[in-house]
Write an enzyme that holds these catalytic residues in place. Structure first.
Site, PDB file in Angstrom:
ATOM      1  N   CYS A 148       0.813  -1.227   0.000  1.00  0.00           N
ATOM      2  CA  CYS A 148       0.000   0.000   0.000  1.00  0.00           C
ATOM      3  C   CYS A 148       0.841   1.270   0.000  1.00  0.00           C
ATOM      4  CB  CYS A 148      -0.959  -0.009   1.179  1.00  0.00           C
ATOM      5  SG  CYS A 148      -2.135  -1.356   1.054  1.00  0.00           S
ATOM      6  N   HIS A 288      -3.540   7.261   2.241  1.00  0.00           N
ATOM      7  CA  HIS A 288      -3.916   5.929   1.742  1.00  0.00           C
ATOM      8  C   HIS A 288      -5.302   5.557   2.263  1.00  0.00           C
ATOM      9  CE1 HIS A 288      -3.862   1.794   0.665  1.00  0.00           C
ATOM     10  NE2 HIS A 288      -3.748   1.360   1.908  1.00  0.00           N
ATOM     11  N   ASN A 318     -10.120  -0.232  -0.593  1.00  0.00           N
ATOM     12  CA  ASN A 318      -8.662  -0.146  -0.553  1.00  0.00           C
ATOM     13  C   ASN A 318      -8.091  -0.752  -1.846  1.00  0.00           C
ATOM     14  OD1 ASN A 318      -5.939  -0.408  -0.068  1.00  0.00           O
ATOM     15  ND2 ASN A 318      -6.149  -1.374   1.940  1.00  0.00           N
TER      16      ASN A 318
HETATM   17  O1  UT7 Z   1      -3.912  -1.178   3.305  1.00  0.00           O
HETATM   18  C1  UT7 Z   1      -2.961  -1.928   3.993  1.00  0.00           C
HETATM   19  C2  UT7 Z   1      -3.083  -1.762   5.412  1.00  0.00           C
HETATM   20  N1  UT7 Z   1      -4.344  -2.292   5.883  1.00  0.00           N
HETATM   21  C3  UT7 Z   1      -5.014  -1.631   6.789  1.00  0.00           C
HETATM   22  O2  UT7 Z   1      -4.631  -0.538   7.144  1.00  0.00           O
HETATM   23  C4  UT7 Z   1      -6.218  -2.289   7.389  1.00  0.00           C
HETATM   24  C5  UT7 Z   1      -6.166  -2.154   8.890  1.00  0.00           C
HETATM   25  N2  UT7 Z   1      -7.205  -2.881   9.589  1.00  0.00           N
HETATM   26  C6  UT7 Z   1      -8.507  -2.530   9.539  1.00  0.00           C
HETATM   27  O3  UT7 Z   1      -8.895  -1.673   8.784  1.00  0.00           O
HETATM   28  C7  UT7 Z   1      -9.442  -3.188  10.510  1.00  0.00           C
HETATM   29  O4  UT7 Z   1      -8.703  -3.896  11.460  1.00  0.00           O
HETATM   30  C8  UT7 Z   1     -10.501  -4.147   9.855  1.00  0.00           C
HETATM   31  C9  UT7 Z   1     -11.500  -3.340   9.041  1.00  0.00           C
HETATM   32  C10 UT7 Z   1      -9.797  -5.148   8.982  1.00  0.00           C
HETATM   33  C11 UT7 Z   1     -11.259  -4.882  10.951  1.00  0.00           C
HETATM   34  O5  UT7 Z   1     -11.862  -3.931  11.831  1.00  0.00           O
HETATM   35  P1  UT7 Z   1     -11.687  -4.059  13.416  1.00  0.00           P
HETATM   36  O6  UT7 Z   1     -12.435  -2.945  13.990  1.00  0.00           O
HETATM   37  O7  UT7 Z   1     -10.212  -4.138  13.700  1.00  0.00           O
HETATM   38  O8  UT7 Z   1     -12.433  -5.414  13.710  1.00  0.00           O
HETATM   39  P2  UT7 Z   1     -11.893  -6.701  14.503  1.00  0.00           P
HETATM   40  O9  UT7 Z   1     -11.072  -7.534  13.608  1.00  0.00           O
HETATM   41  O10 UT7 Z   1     -11.334  -6.270  15.804  1.00  0.00           O
HETATM   42  O11 UT7 Z   1     -13.256  -7.417  14.795  1.00  0.00           O
HETATM   43  C12 UT7 Z   1     -14.259  -6.836  15.653  1.00  0.00           C
HETATM   44  C13 UT7 Z   1     -15.476  -7.718  15.633  1.00  0.00           C
HETATM   45  C14 UT7 Z   1     -15.160  -9.196  15.884  1.00  0.00           C
HETATM   46  O12 UT7 Z   1     -16.266  -9.751  16.553  1.00  0.00           O
HETATM   47  P3  UT7 Z   1     -16.222  -9.974  18.149  1.00  0.00           P
HETATM   48  O13 UT7 Z   1     -15.041 -10.851  18.403  1.00  0.00           O
HETATM   49  O14 UT7 Z   1     -16.051  -8.597  18.755  1.00  0.00           O
HETATM   50  O15 UT7 Z   1     -17.548 -10.599  18.450  1.00  0.00           O
HETATM   51  C15 UT7 Z   1     -15.078  -9.782  14.509  1.00  0.00           C
HETATM   52  O16 UT7 Z   1     -15.347 -11.138  14.480  1.00  0.00           O
HETATM   53  O17 UT7 Z   1     -16.091  -7.672  14.327  1.00  0.00           O
HETATM   54  C16 UT7 Z   1     -16.144  -8.993  13.776  1.00  0.00           C
HETATM   55  N3  UT7 Z   1     -15.902  -8.886  12.342  1.00  0.00           N
HETATM   56  C17 UT7 Z   1     -16.863  -8.672  11.443  1.00  0.00           C
HETATM   57  N4  UT7 Z   1     -18.195  -8.551  11.552  1.00  0.00           N
HETATM   58  C18 UT7 Z   1     -18.884  -8.326  10.429  1.00  0.00           C
HETATM   59  C19 UT7 Z   1     -14.703  -8.925  11.720  1.00  0.00           C
HETATM   60  N5  UT7 Z   1     -14.875  -8.738  10.385  1.00  0.00           N
HETATM   61  C20 UT7 Z   1     -16.200  -8.582  10.210  1.00  0.00           C
HETATM   62  C21 UT7 Z   1     -16.981  -8.361   9.058  1.00  0.00           C
HETATM   63  N6  UT7 Z   1     -18.327  -8.233   9.217  1.00  0.00           N
HETATM   64  N7  UT7 Z   1     -16.459  -8.251   7.827  1.00  0.00           N
END
Ligand code: UT7
Length: 366
Positions: A148, A288, A318
């Site tokens: 990225c 980004h 992205n």
């Molecule tokens: O471009 C290169 C660099 N990449 C980035 O900068 C991406 C960086 N990361 C992110 O943008 C975020 O971490 C994500 C968008 C990928 C994920 O968001 P998050 O707020 O970090 O979610 P999480 O992984 O901590 O998950 C929170 C909750 C979990 O449920 P529980 O354990 O709290 O019950 C996940 O299972 O959300 C759940 N979850 C989802 N729910 C619905 C994870 N993915 C999804 C989904 N839809 N797609």
């Protein structure tokens, strides 16, 4: 009271100092005028027609529009569907858009760089094919990959070729067909990424416009958290790997998120401090587009109002190497000659940084 001799000595010394000052100022002015900076003089972009909405993703994995919107800011992304068309297809269209808009003769291009994490093939560069297809027959070309941060690092590379004085037109393209490495059964990645390409032409500038400063970094200990492990030189794709979808991109979102927030804020702060920039003399942030919350955190740290923050993550998601030039293309009509634009990116590797650029043209004057 001074004697006559003392007065003469004083006057001679004064005139000598004045003379030295004048010579220094003239030299400074000349060297400043002759200093070559690399300016962006044209932009172009391309996204495929097929739109993958959050509603469509709801039918593919366990997710929902509300979660995706509030956690990422993404509403839809574009996907290149046709078989046999790879990243070069996106790159060629973006470059052709730039050529058409700016009436550029492709034969005058000296160098074509394609920043991409998803090249057409493992060997035979995407840039070489792209350059030939757009008629850049007098150019040399190469790919570069820093996930990225690819376009950001490419800006530094393009700028160095221009600053060398040996190259007058460098075409930098950021292009990625992320759908080729995304697992549409993995909700941790498939909701984020999209396909697209953007292009920017770099030319020498003698008015002090273009790239002013850069702060670029990488840290290989971060590669465990964001990678496409198999199919490279260290891990072959086997039947077993294919069966479990191991050839797709993997991301531990939370760790990447935390590192992105910290490092993008840190890099932009450093650029601002060492160039004595405050929020009042910054017109735009081009960050980004990985997650709206990361962009907001970066802008907040810089104290920037939301009107100054370029955003299109809602429409494209992205697109990895393509996010920054897609932003420039979308905001081109609003950018004015002399505007200060701060670029920031974070990506796999890890890799990150910030670039300070003075925009070089106003569209309606062209
Ligand atoms: O471009 C290169 C660099 N990449 C980035 O900068 C991406 C960086 N990361 C992110 O943008 C975020 O971490 C994500 C968008 C990928 C994920 O968001 P998050 O707020 O970090 O979610 P999480 O992984 O901590 O998950 C929170 C909750 C979990 O449920 P529980 O354990 O709290 O019950 C996940 O299972 O959300 C759940 N979850 C989802 N729910 C619905 C994870 N993915 C999804 C989904 N839809 N797609």
């Amino acid at each position: 009271m001074f004697h006559f001799e003392q007065k003469t000595v004083f006057l001679t010394r004064f005139l000598a100092i004045l003379g030295q000052f004048w010579v220094k100022m003239t030299f400074f002015k000349k060297s400043h005028m002759n200093k070559i900076s690399a300016a962006i003089t044209a932009v172009g972009a391309y996204v495929p027609d097929h739109v993958l909405t959050n509603a469509m993703l709801e039918t593919m994995v366990d997710t929902n529009d509300e979660w995706i919107t509030t956690r990422t800011g993404i509403k839809e992304r574009r996907i290149l569907k046709e078989d046999g068309k790879g990243t070069s297809f996106l790159a060629i269209h973006a470059a052709k858009d730039l050529i058409r808009k700016s009436n550029l003769d492709p034969k005058t291009i000296d160098l074509v760089i394609v920043a991409t994490a998803t090249p057409d093939m493992k060997a035979a560069s995407t840039a070489s094919y792209t350059a030939t297809q757009i008629g850049a027959t007098n150019a040399f070309s190469f790919d570069m990959d820093s996930a990225c941060s690819g376009f950001l690092f490419g800006m530094s590379t393009a700028s160095s070729f221009i600053a060398s004085g040996r190259y007058k037109k460098v075409l930098l393209i950021g292009a990625d067909k992320m759908s080729s490495i995304v697992n549409y059964k993995d909700r941790a990645t498939c909701i984020i990424f999209g396909d697209g390409a953007g292009a920017a032409l770099f030319e020498p500038n003698h008015e002090g416009l273009g790239i002013q400063d850069e702060y670029l970094r990488s840290d290989g200990s971060g590669r465990d958290f964001l990678q496409a492990t198999y199919g490279g030189s260290s891990h072959a794709i086997t039947h077993e790997v294919l069966d479990r979808g191991g050839h797709y991109a993997f991301q531990e979102g939370k760790t990447v998120f935390k590192n992105a927030v910290f490092n993008m804020a840190d890099a932009t702060t450093k650029i601002l401090e060492r160039n004595q920039l405050t929020k009042d003399n910054i017109q735009w942030l081009a960050a980004h587009q990985a997650n709206k919350r990361i962009i907001d955190a970066t802008a907040q740290r810089m104290g920037l109002e939301s009107e100054k923050v370029m955003i299109n993550i809602d429409r494209y998601g992205n697109t990895t190497s393509a996010t920054l030039p897609l932003l420039l293309n979308d905001y081109e009509a609003q950018l004015k000659k002399g505007d200060t634009v701060i670029f920031a990116a974070f990506g796999g590797g890890f890799s990150w940084g910030s670039i300070y650029l003075k925009w070089a043209y106003t569209t309606n004057e062209n």
